[in-house]
Design a protein around this motif. Structure first.
Motif, short mmCIF file in Angstrom:
data_model
loop_
_atom_site.label_atom_id
_atom_site.label_comp_id
_atom_site.label_asym_id
_atom_site.label_seq_id
_atom_site.Cartn_x
_atom_site.Cartn_y
_atom_site.Cartn_z
N ASN A 1 -7.48 -11.70 -14.26
CA ASN A 1 -6.50 -12.45 -15.05
C ASN A 1 -6.10 -11.69 -16.30
N TRP A 2 -7.09 -11.03 -16.95
CA TRP A 2 -6.78 -10.25 -18.15
C TRP A 2 -5.84 -9.10 -17.80
N GLN A 3 -6.10 -8.41 -16.70
CA GLN A 3 -5.22 -7.32 -16.29
C GLN A 3 -3.83 -7.85 -15.90
N LEU A 4 -3.78 -9.06 -15.36
CA LEU A 4 -2.48 -9.65 -15.03
C LEU A 4 -1.68 -9.93 -16.30
N ALA A 5 -2.36 -10.40 -17.34
CA ALA A 5 -1.67 -10.61 -18.62
C ALA A 5 -1.16 -9.29 -19.19
N ARG A 6 -1.98 -8.22 -19.07
CA ARG A 6 -1.54 -6.90 -19.53
C ARG A 6 -0.35 -6.41 -18.72
N GLU B 1 2.66 -8.16 -20.10
CA GLU B 1 3.01 -7.61 -21.41
C GLU B 1 3.75 -6.28 -21.27
N ARG B 2 3.20 -5.40 -20.45
CA ARG B 2 3.83 -4.08 -20.29
C ARG B 2 5.17 -4.19 -19.57
N THR B 3 5.28 -5.12 -18.64
CA THR B 3 6.56 -5.33 -17.97
C THR B 3 7.61 -5.78 -18.97
N ALA B 4 7.22 -6.66 -19.90
CA ALA B 4 8.16 -7.12 -20.92
C ALA B 4 8.61 -5.96 -21.82
N VAL B 5 7.68 -5.05 -22.17
CA VAL B 5 8.04 -3.88 -22.97
C VAL B 5 9.06 -3.03 -22.22
N ASN B 6 8.80 -2.77 -20.94
CA ASN B 6 9.72 -1.96 -20.14
C ASN B 6 11.10 -2.61 -20.05
N GLU B 7 11.12 -3.94 -19.93
CA GLU B 7 12.40 -4.64 -19.86
C GLU B 7 13.16 -4.52 -21.17
N ARG B 8 12.44 -4.55 -22.32
CA ARG B 8 13.12 -4.38 -23.61
C ARG B 8 13.67 -2.95 -23.75
N HIS C 1 8.17 4.65 -20.40
CA HIS C 1 7.86 3.30 -19.94
C HIS C 1 6.34 3.13 -19.81
N ALA C 2 5.88 1.94 -20.09
CA ALA C 2 4.46 1.63 -19.93
C ALA C 2 4.13 1.55 -18.44
N ASN C 3 2.93 2.02 -18.08
CA ASN C 3 2.51 2.04 -16.68
C ASN C 3 1.97 0.67 -16.30
N ASN C 4 2.89 -0.28 -16.08
CA ASN C 4 2.46 -1.65 -15.77
C ASN C 4 1.87 -1.77 -14.37
N TRP C 5 2.27 -0.90 -13.44
CA TRP C 5 1.74 -1.01 -12.08
C TRP C 5 0.27 -0.63 -12.00
N GLN C 6 -0.19 0.17 -12.94
CA GLN C 6 -1.63 0.45 -12.99
C GLN C 6 -2.41 -0.84 -13.25
N ASN C 7 -1.91 -1.65 -14.18
CA ASN C 7 -2.57 -2.93 -14.45
C ASN C 7 -2.52 -3.85 -13.24
N PHE C 8 -1.40 -3.85 -12.51
CA PHE C 8 -1.31 -4.69 -11.32
C PHE C 8 -2.33 -4.24 -10.27
N GLY C 9 -2.53 -2.93 -10.16
CA GLY C 9 -3.55 -2.42 -9.25
C GLY C 9 -4.94 -2.90 -9.61
N TYR C 10 -5.23 -2.95 -10.93
CA TYR C 10 -6.53 -3.47 -11.38
C TYR C 10 -6.67 -4.95 -11.05
N VAL C 11 -5.57 -5.72 -11.12
CA VAL C 11 -5.61 -7.13 -10.75
C VAL C 11 -6.09 -7.28 -9.31
N VAL C 12 -5.44 -6.55 -8.41
CA VAL C 12 -5.81 -6.62 -6.99
C VAL C 12 -7.26 -6.19 -6.80
N GLN C 13 -7.65 -5.14 -7.51
CA GLN C 13 -9.02 -4.63 -7.37
C GLN C 13 -10.06 -5.67 -7.76
#
Length: 272
Positions: free
Chosen positions: A29-34, A37-44, A217-229
């Motif tokens: 869940n913590w990695q999902l929140a990260r 957050e990083r997705t929002a930065v990339n969108e901005r 851009h922030a590497n948000n997909w790395q965090n998503f990978g940690y979520v799945v892990q």
């Protein structure tokens, strides 16, 4: 078959399994929140690429303190937005930020305070420049002169960096390792806005010796990978408990054949 699960030993194993699974779910869940957050930065950042520049005051509140103070940080939604500002550069307080890398080369980012008509200033990152030839990565470069007179800039609102150690003054300019606006503001004779601008455009034009500082851009997909892990590990721990419990139940009921070597010497010998 499963009454053994109520014994203290198996209740302890269950408790440890549930605690471990819960911790793994929380980490996911913590990695999902990260990730969000990083997705929002990339969108901005992407929105800043497309957006029309707004006046500086729409993104950065004016500093309200006296000389040497920094204003409030921009709102989160204003970070990376494009703004425009007009003023005069202060050539006596140029800032060299050493140890900065662009295109795998180490050099300097050069900042200059743009003093606005109200007497406040905003730090403008003019870009990256290589060190002086033959002197190594820390050799002070020959910095192109600032334009005189009124200047209009268009740039991205970059939040202040943290840390970085002391700010030094050498030969009429400041040197630092990080762009920590609060620390730099204490060395300047006017109040400074609480973020700095990465220069996109300038009138008159910026010196071609500068290279633009890229916005990564922030590497948000790395965090998503940690979520799945982490969630997968949680599921595996619960599955593992169930698998071991089922195997134990079948063994106790005599449904599973022995898995060890057979002692042939103990077998009865058939009569001839």
């Amino acid at each position: 078959m499963y009454r053994f699960l109520l014994t203290p030993r198996w209740l302890g194993i269950l408790a440890l399994t549930l605690v471990a699974a819960a911790v793994m779910v929380l980490l996911g869940n913590w990695q999902l929140a990260r990730y969000h957050e990083r997705t929002a930065v990339n969108e901005r950042i992407d929105a800043g690429n497309r957006g029309t520049p707004a006046p500086l005051r729409d993104a950065l509140p004016a500093p309200t303190g006296g000389a040497g103070s920094a204003g409030p940080a921009p709102a989160e939604q204003a970070e990376w937005s494009r703004v425009t500002a007009t003023g005069r550069y202060d050539a006596s307080n140029v800032v060299l930020v050493r140890g900065r890398t662009v295109d795998s080369k180490v050099g300097f980012e050069v900042l200059a305070p743009l003093v606005l008509t109200d007497g406040t200033a905003v730090l403008v990152d003019r870009g990256w420049i290589p060190p002086a030839p033959g002197g190594g990565a820390m050799a002070v470069p020959d910095v192109p002169a600032l334009p005189s007179g009124e200047v209009t800039v268009v740039g991205r609102v970059h939040p202040t960096e943290t840390g970085g150690g002391a700010v030094d003054r050498r030969e009429g300019r400041l040197e630092a390792r990080r762009i920590a606006v609060g620390k730099l503001a204490r060395e300047l004779p006017y109040p400074v806005h609480g973020a700095y601008l990465l220069l996109d455009e300038q009138t008159p034009a910026n010196d071609p010796a500068f290279s633009a500082v890229p916005i990564g851009h922030a590497n948000n997909w790395q965090n998503f990978g940690y979520v799945v892990q982490w969630w997968l590990f949680a599921a595996m721990s619960l599955f593992g408990y169930g698998w071991v419990a089922r195997r134990e139940a079948r063994r106790a009921a005599g449904l599973d054949a022995p898995t060890g070597p057979v002692d042939r010497a103990a077998e009865p010998i058939a009569p001839a």
